[in-house]
Design an enzyme around this catalytic site. Sequence first.
Site, mmCIF file in Angstrom:
data_model
loop_
_atom_site.group_PDB
_atom_site.id
_atom_site.type_symbol
_atom_site.label_atom_id
_atom_site.label_comp_id
_atom_site.label_asym_id
_atom_site.label_seq_id
_atom_site.Cartn_x
_atom_site.Cartn_y
_atom_site.Cartn_z
ATOM 1 N N SER A 59 57.914 17.099 0.867
ATOM 2 C CA SER A 59 56.856 17.994 1.352
ATOM 3 C C SER A 59 55.709 17.193 1.955
ATOM 4 C CB SER A 59 56.342 18.914 0.230
ATOM 5 O OG SER A 59 55.374 18.269 -0.544
ATOM 6 N N ILE A 61 52.943 15.103 3.702
ATOM 7 C CA ILE A 61 52.873 13.934 4.590
ATOM 8 C C ILE A 61 54.253 13.258 4.699
ATOM 9 C CG2 ILE A 61 51.829 11.640 4.856
ATOM 10 C CD1 ILE A 61 49.307 12.776 3.454
ATOM 11 N N SER A 189 44.485 6.226 -0.398
ATOM 12 C CA SER A 189 43.608 7.364 -0.096
ATOM 13 C C SER A 189 42.197 6.813 0.132
ATOM 14 C CB SER A 189 43.603 8.320 -1.295
ATOM 15 O OG SER A 189 42.579 9.268 -1.174
ATOM 16 N N TYR A 202 42.953 10.259 -10.570
ATOM 17 C CA TYR A 202 43.568 10.031 -9.253
ATOM 18 C C TYR A 202 42.891 8.848 -8.560
ATOM 19 C CZ TYR A 202 45.068 11.096 -4.446
ATOM 20 O OH TYR A 202 45.599 11.030 -3.170
ATOM 21 N N LYS A 206 44.546 5.257 -7.404
ATOM 22 C CA LYS A 206 44.538 4.758 -6.023
ATOM 23 C C LYS A 206 43.752 3.443 -5.925
ATOM 24 C CE LYS A 206 47.008 8.070 -4.129
ATOM 25 N NZ LYS A 206 48.333 7.858 -3.554
ATOM 26 N N SER A 238 48.579 19.617 3.298
ATOM 27 C CA SER A 238 49.868 19.351 2.640
ATOM 28 C C SER A 238 49.948 20.260 1.420
ATOM 29 C CB SER A 238 49.960 17.880 2.208
ATOM 30 O OG SER A 238 49.163 17.668 1.059
HETATM 31 N N1 LIG Z 1 47.004 15.409 1.347
HETATM 32 C C1 LIG Z 1 45.918 14.684 1.168
HETATM 33 O O1 LIG Z 1 44.792 15.166 1.300
HETATM 34 C C2 LIG Z 1 46.062 13.222 0.815
HETATM 35 C C3 LIG Z 1 44.948 12.399 1.002
HETATM 36 C C4 LIG Z 1 45.048 11.065 0.670
HETATM 37 C C5 LIG Z 1 46.225 10.559 0.170
HETATM 38 N N2 LIG Z 1 47.295 11.370 -0.004
HETATM 39 C C6 LIG Z 1 48.519 10.797 -0.568
HETATM 40 O O2 LIG Z 1 49.614 11.131 0.241
HETATM 41 C C7 LIG Z 1 50.787 11.133 -0.541
HETATM 42 C C8 LIG Z 1 51.597 12.376 -0.232
HETATM 43 O O3 LIG Z 1 50.900 13.512 -0.660
HETATM 44 P P1 LIG Z 1 50.927 14.918 0.108
HETATM 45 O O4 LIG Z 1 49.550 15.201 0.504
HETATM 46 O O5 LIG Z 1 51.980 14.943 1.115
HETATM 47 O O6 LIG Z 1 51.264 15.897 -1.117
HETATM 48 P P2 LIG Z 1 52.523 16.823 -1.416
HETATM 49 O O7 LIG Z 1 52.780 17.743 -0.282
HETATM 50 O O8 LIG Z 1 52.261 17.413 -2.764
HETATM 51 O O9 LIG Z 1 53.739 15.798 -1.515
HETATM 52 C C9 LIG Z 1 53.878 14.949 -2.629
HETATM 53 C C10 LIG Z 1 55.272 14.369 -2.637
HETATM 54 O O10 LIG Z 1 55.393 13.514 -3.788
HETATM 55 C C11 LIG Z 1 56.604 13.835 -4.466
HETATM 56 N N3 LIG Z 1 56.517 13.556 -5.888
HETATM 57 C C12 LIG Z 1 55.685 14.119 -6.797
HETATM 58 N N4 LIG Z 1 55.966 13.669 -8.031
HETATM 59 C C13 LIG Z 1 57.002 12.809 -7.896
HETATM 60 C C14 LIG Z 1 57.776 12.027 -8.804
HETATM 61 N N5 LIG Z 1 57.545 12.063 -10.126
HETATM 62 N N6 LIG Z 1 58.770 11.253 -8.326
HETATM 63 C C15 LIG Z 1 59.041 11.237 -7.003
HETATM 64 N N7 LIG Z 1 58.356 11.938 -6.090
HETATM 65 C C16 LIG Z 1 57.354 12.725 -6.533
HETATM 66 C C17 LIG Z 1 56.840 15.313 -4.191
HETATM 67 O O11 LIG Z 1 58.212 15.641 -4.250
HETATM 68 P P3 LIG Z 1 58.975 16.293 -5.510
HETATM 69 O O12 LIG Z 1 58.073 17.299 -6.120
HETATM 70 O O13 LIG Z 1 60.218 16.874 -4.890
HETATM 71 O O14 LIG Z 1 59.308 15.137 -6.413
HETATM 72 C C18 LIG Z 1 56.360 15.432 -2.750
HETATM 73 O O15 LIG Z 1 57.404 15.131 -1.867
HETATM 74 C C19 LIG Z 1 50.337 11.024 -1.997
HETATM 75 O O16 LIG Z 1 50.488 9.700 -2.446
HETATM 76 C C20 LIG Z 1 48.872 11.371 -1.922
HETATM 77 O O17 LIG Z 1 48.132 10.780 -2.953
HETATM 78 C C21 LIG Z 1 47.242 12.707 0.314
#
Ligand SMILES: NC(=O)c1ccc[n+]([C@@H]2O[C@H](COP(=O)([O-])OP(=O)(O)OC[C@H]3O[C@@H](n4cnc5c(N)ncnc54)[C@H](OP(=O)(O)O)[C@@H]3O)[C@@H](O)[C@H]2O)c1
Length: 334
Positions: A59, A61, A189, A202, A206, A238
């Site tokens: 899902s 990013i 992040s 969190y 990070k 996301s």
């Molecule tokens: N969106 C933002 O605002 C933002 C900002 C800064 C940094 N980030 C970073 O970007 C990255 C991706 O986040 P996102 O925003 O795309 O969020 P997201 O849509 O919630 O995606 C998170 C992903 O991590 C996977 N995940 C969660 N727990 C896991 C586990 N135990 N083992 C393996 N995979 C796992 C989920 O897949 P499953 O549930 O299928 O395992 C999902 O594919 C993260 O590291 C987040 O900290 C996001």
Amino acid sequence: MEWVVLLLAPLAVGALLYLVGRWLFSLDGDLTLLWAEWRGKRPEKELPGKVVWVTGASSGIGEELAYQLAKIGSLLVLSARRENELERVKKQCLEISNLNSDDILVVPLDLTDRSSHEGATKTVLQHFGRIDVLVNNGGRSQRSLFVDTKLEVYQAIMELNYLGTISLTKHVLNHIIQRKKGKIVTMSSVMGIMGAPLATGYCASKHALQGFFNSLRPELAEYPEITVSTICPGPVQSKIIDNVFTEELSKSLQKPGDQSHKMPTDRCVRLTLVSIANDLNEAWVSDHPYLAICYLWQYAPTWAWWLLNKMGKIRIRNFKSGVDADVSYSKKKS
Ligand SMILES: NC(=O)c1ccc[n+]([C@@H]2O[C@H](COP(=O)([O-])OP(=O)(O)OC[C@H]3O[C@@H](n4cnc5c(N)ncnc54)[C@H](OP(=O)(O)O)[C@@H]3O)[C@@H](O)[C@H]2O)c1
């Protein structure tokens, strides 16, 4: 004549400052990143045919990374816990690209199950024979005040975001060191640079990643073709808020809130690919005010705190009223 100059000079300076201010506020990345986007290597040239392993590909990013990489022609390894979602992403990748089914490998993986990481790495190597890029993207955020949050939540956040990431990195790095080339890219992040209320665990995870990879990078300096990049996005659209840790492990967020004010996912991913193609050590991918605070943080941390404390109050107020906590100045690029 003199009075005309005296009258016009402040107006000209004011106009110039206004234009510079507007330009600065239109930026959504740090200057090295935006320079690389303008003049640097293009992902379309650097990444076709490369084996790229994306964690968290089910899902947000990670999913968008899979789509953009597939279009470019990278060979993909898609990992996360939910296999059915990974198969959905794979199907979509095949529809939008020239890749064949064998070019995309789905490897279900729980980052917290560290004993499975060696086997998963072997599976990838058996299929593709090499890993060119590991994108450590899987992770979860947090929305809860420290005073309300159980300690086991902090343990779970560190197990996933920090230990899970460095465990997988260790196995992949063994292979990369043998080849003497490869890229380790980690989705940190802006919260790995600054701090924010409601996300103490969190931010800590990070910051831990930032400290870890900033120390690993010089350990690998003898290998010029091995690069370590940390990507620091601000708020991005996301599923992250749907999946946040809260006060208790079993509790999810009741009202995730509207996400439309955040940076569009495709823009974040495009800048991430530019960072990978250009081997940037660290890239800030963010709208304002977080981008401005990153800069302020480097030069005048106490002033940055003044601003963060003000924003922190807004975050907590938003959170308590059920609106998304993040404060964002967004320009809607897509
Ligand atoms: N969106 C933002 O605002 C933002 C900002 C800064 C940094 N980030 C970073 O970007 C990255 C991706 O986040 P996102 O925003 O795309 O969020 P997201 O849509 O919630 O995606 C998170 C992903 O991590 C996977 N995940 C969660 N727990 C896991 C586990 N135990 N083992 C393996 N995979 C796992 C989920 O897949 P499953 O549930 O299928 O395992 C999902 O594919 C993260 O590291 C987040 O900290 C996001």
